[in-house]
Design a protein around this motif. Structure first.
Motif, mmCIF file in Angstrom:
data_model
loop_
_atom_site.group_PDB
_atom_site.id
_atom_site.type_symbol
_atom_site.label_atom_id
_atom_site.label_comp_id
_atom_site.label_asym_id
_atom_site.label_seq_id
_atom_site.Cartn_x
_atom_site.Cartn_y
_atom_site.Cartn_z
ATOM 1 N N ASP A 46 -19.357 10.430 32.026
ATOM 2 C CA ASP A 46 -20.032 10.678 33.299
ATOM 3 C C ASP A 46 -20.779 12.014 33.255
ATOM 4 O OD1 ASP A 46 -20.782 10.711 35.924
ATOM 5 O OD2 ASP A 46 -18.784 11.005 36.740
ATOM 6 N N GLY A 47 -21.719 12.124 32.317
ATOM 7 C CA GLY A 47 -22.527 13.341 32.222
ATOM 8 C C GLY A 47 -21.720 14.583 31.870
ATOM 9 N N SER A 48 -20.770 14.437 30.962
ATOM 10 C CA SER A 48 -19.925 15.580 30.596
ATOM 11 C C SER A 48 -20.740 16.708 29.978
ATOM 12 C CB SER A 48 -18.865 15.143 29.583
ATOM 13 O OG SER A 48 -18.062 14.146 30.129
ATOM 14 N N LYS A 49 -20.273 17.937 30.205
ATOM 15 C CA LYS A 49 -20.983 19.080 29.639
ATOM 16 C C LYS A 49 -20.288 19.604 28.397
ATOM 17 C CE LYS A 49 -22.836 20.233 34.124
ATOM 18 N NZ LYS A 49 -22.087 19.157 34.832
ATOM 19 N N PHE A 53 -18.929 13.418 24.777
ATOM 20 C CA PHE A 53 -19.804 12.386 24.218
ATOM 21 C C PHE A 53 -19.684 12.311 22.696
ATOM 22 C CE2 PHE A 53 -23.929 11.060 22.434
ATOM 23 C CZ PHE A 53 -23.855 9.734 22.827
ATOM 24 N N ARG A 54 -19.609 13.482 22.047
ATOM 25 C CA ARG A 54 -19.498 13.506 20.594
ATOM 26 C C ARG A 54 -18.203 12.820 20.145
ATOM 27 N NH1 ARG A 54 -19.115 17.591 16.648
ATOM 28 N NH2 ARG A 54 -17.754 18.560 18.154
ATOM 29 N N ILE A 55 -17.144 13.076 20.896
ATOM 30 C CA ILE A 55 -15.861 12.448 20.566
ATOM 31 C C ILE A 55 -15.965 10.930 20.724
ATOM 32 C CG2 ILE A 55 -13.457 12.225 21.300
ATOM 33 C CD1 ILE A 55 -13.606 15.203 22.111
ATOM 34 N N LEU A 56 -16.608 10.494 21.798
ATOM 35 C CA LEU A 56 -16.781 9.052 22.029
ATOM 36 C C LEU A 56 -17.536 8.413 20.887
ATOM 37 C CD1 LEU A 56 -17.677 8.583 25.806
ATOM 38 C CD2 LEU A 56 -15.570 8.050 24.593
ATOM 39 N N LYS A 57 -18.579 9.106 20.468
ATOM 40 C CA LYS A 57 -19.422 8.559 19.413
ATOM 41 C C LYS A 57 -18.614 8.432 18.107
ATOM 42 C CE LYS A 57 -24.150 8.237 18.605
ATOM 43 N NZ LYS A 57 -24.662 8.551 17.314
ATOM 44 N N GLN A 58 -17.861 9.472 17.808
ATOM 45 C CA GLN A 58 -17.020 9.431 16.603
ATOM 46 C C GLN A 58 -16.007 8.295 16.673
ATOM 47 O OE1 GLN A 58 -15.359 13.336 16.414
ATOM 48 N NE2 GLN A 58 -17.192 14.226 15.449
ATOM 49 N N LEU A 59 -15.358 8.178 17.826
ATOM 50 C CA LEU A 59 -14.362 7.115 17.991
ATOM 51 C C LEU A 59 -15.007 5.755 17.785
ATOM 52 C CD1 LEU A 59 -12.271 8.244 21.111
ATOM 53 C CD2 LEU A 59 -11.606 8.331 18.715
#
Ligand code: UDP
Ligand code: MG
Length: 319
Positions: A46-49, A53-59
């Motif tokens: 949800d628009g994290s600062k 997002f990087r963690i999500l992408k890696q996962l």
């Protein structure tokens, strides 16, 4: 044995959850692996600062169960949950916070209850508010009392957004595309048979709460406005009462004038009445304004959220 494995979707709204997210992912994956189902994570950034997002992408690169949607800015947990509902493909769908306050260990039991066939959803409710500040608990309790008194959607005290639902229920939620969302009200309003699973409050594993007191207060007011017209009735009630009082006073003044003449007195009481009525009028205007504001936002039909990046194929689902 089931013929085809059923699919469970876990919707996870994440806003600045870089510390908690990996812990949640590990735990939830462990629990899901022990269940005889297919599963997917629908993680909504949800628009994290931070690094969420990087963690999500890696996962998602190392685990094909992970789907992610990343918003263009922070749209709020309600929008994140709605995006999740629109994109989840599961036969069963659950919403879970990323901070482990919704224990994944409850999932097998929840699924079992749904598979019994009697219920459409299993919802969870905290029976304690351990670890929460006294003031916050007090206002939370008040909120549930008030909203249940005046709204037609049943909202259980301590209910969390964490619940496992059958597909039919998810479709009903997706069909409610209102801009001003209040999920606890929506879950109650659409009906369906719900089993309530009580559990002890768990404190967040890492990171900090994303809700300020003021933010929660506004959310509560908007919940009431969204699911009740009672405040409008109160406003009309004030109006009617005031009119009756004014009429009685008028008769009284006329009679007094005819019988005793008109001594000049009562300046102070006149001022009181004027200020009192002025206050009530402003209050009622404010209440009216709240509803008009909501209507204004609804008529604009703006999207609830804007997706910047995702690994979910386009047109795979509506939304
Ligand atoms: N959250 C979100 N967008 C926001 C605020 C919160 O997606 O604008 C997510 C957050 O990442 C967490 C969940 O909503 O997964 C619940 O938030 P939090 O734990 O801060 O709330 P609390 O449990 O304190 O009520
Ligand atoms: Mg939390």
């Amino acid at each position: 044995m089931r013929k085809k494995k059923e699919l469970i979707s876990l919707i996870v709204p994440c806003y600045n959850e870089q510390e908690a997210l990996p812990i949640f992912y590990e735990e939830a994956s462990k629990v899901l692996a022990t269940m005889n189902v297919d599963y997917e994570f629908v993680m909504v950034d949800d628009g994290s600062k931070d690094d969420t997002f990087r963690i999500l992408k890696q996962l998602s690169e190392k685990d094909e169960h992970v789907r992610y949607i990343s918003f263009s800015r922070n749209f709020g947990k309600e929008a994140a949950m709605y995006a999740g509902f629109c994109h989840a493909k599961g036969d069963y769908v659950a919403v879970m916070d990323a901070d482990m306050q919704d224990p994944p260990a409850l999932l097998p039991q929840m699924l079992e209850i749904l598979e019994g066939g009697e219920y459409d959803s299993v919802a969870t409710r905290r029976v304690t508010r351990k670890g929460e500040s006294k003031v916050r608990s007090f206002f939370a309790r008040m909120f549930y009392k008030i909203i249940n008194m005046i709204s037609d959607a049943e909202i259980v005290d301590g209910a969390r957004d964490f619940r496992l639902m059958r597909r039919e229920m998810v479709d009903a939620i997706v069909s409610m595309s209102e801009y001003n969302r209040f999920s606890k009200g929506i879950f109650g309003w659409i009906g369906f048979r719900t089993y309530w699973l009580p559990f002890e409050n768990v404190e967040r594993v890492a990171g900090t709460t994303k809700w300020s007191f003021w933010g929660l207060f506004r959310y509560a007011i908007s919940g009431i406005i969204n699911f009740s017209e009672f405040p409008l009735e109160v406003a009309s009630g004030f109006g009617i009462t005031m009119t009756i009082i004014a009429f009685v006073m008028l008769v009284f003044i006329i009679v007094r004038k005819l019988l005793f003449g008109d001594p000049v007195a009562g300046w102070a009481s006149t001022m009181c009445v004027i200020i009192f009525i002025g206050g009530i009028q402003l209050l009622c205007l404010g209440i009216m304004g709240q509803y008009i504001g909501k209507t204004y936002m609804e008529t604009k039909k703006r999207p609830q959220y804007i997706v910047a990046r995702t690994n979910i194929e386009k047109n795979a689902n509506k939304g």
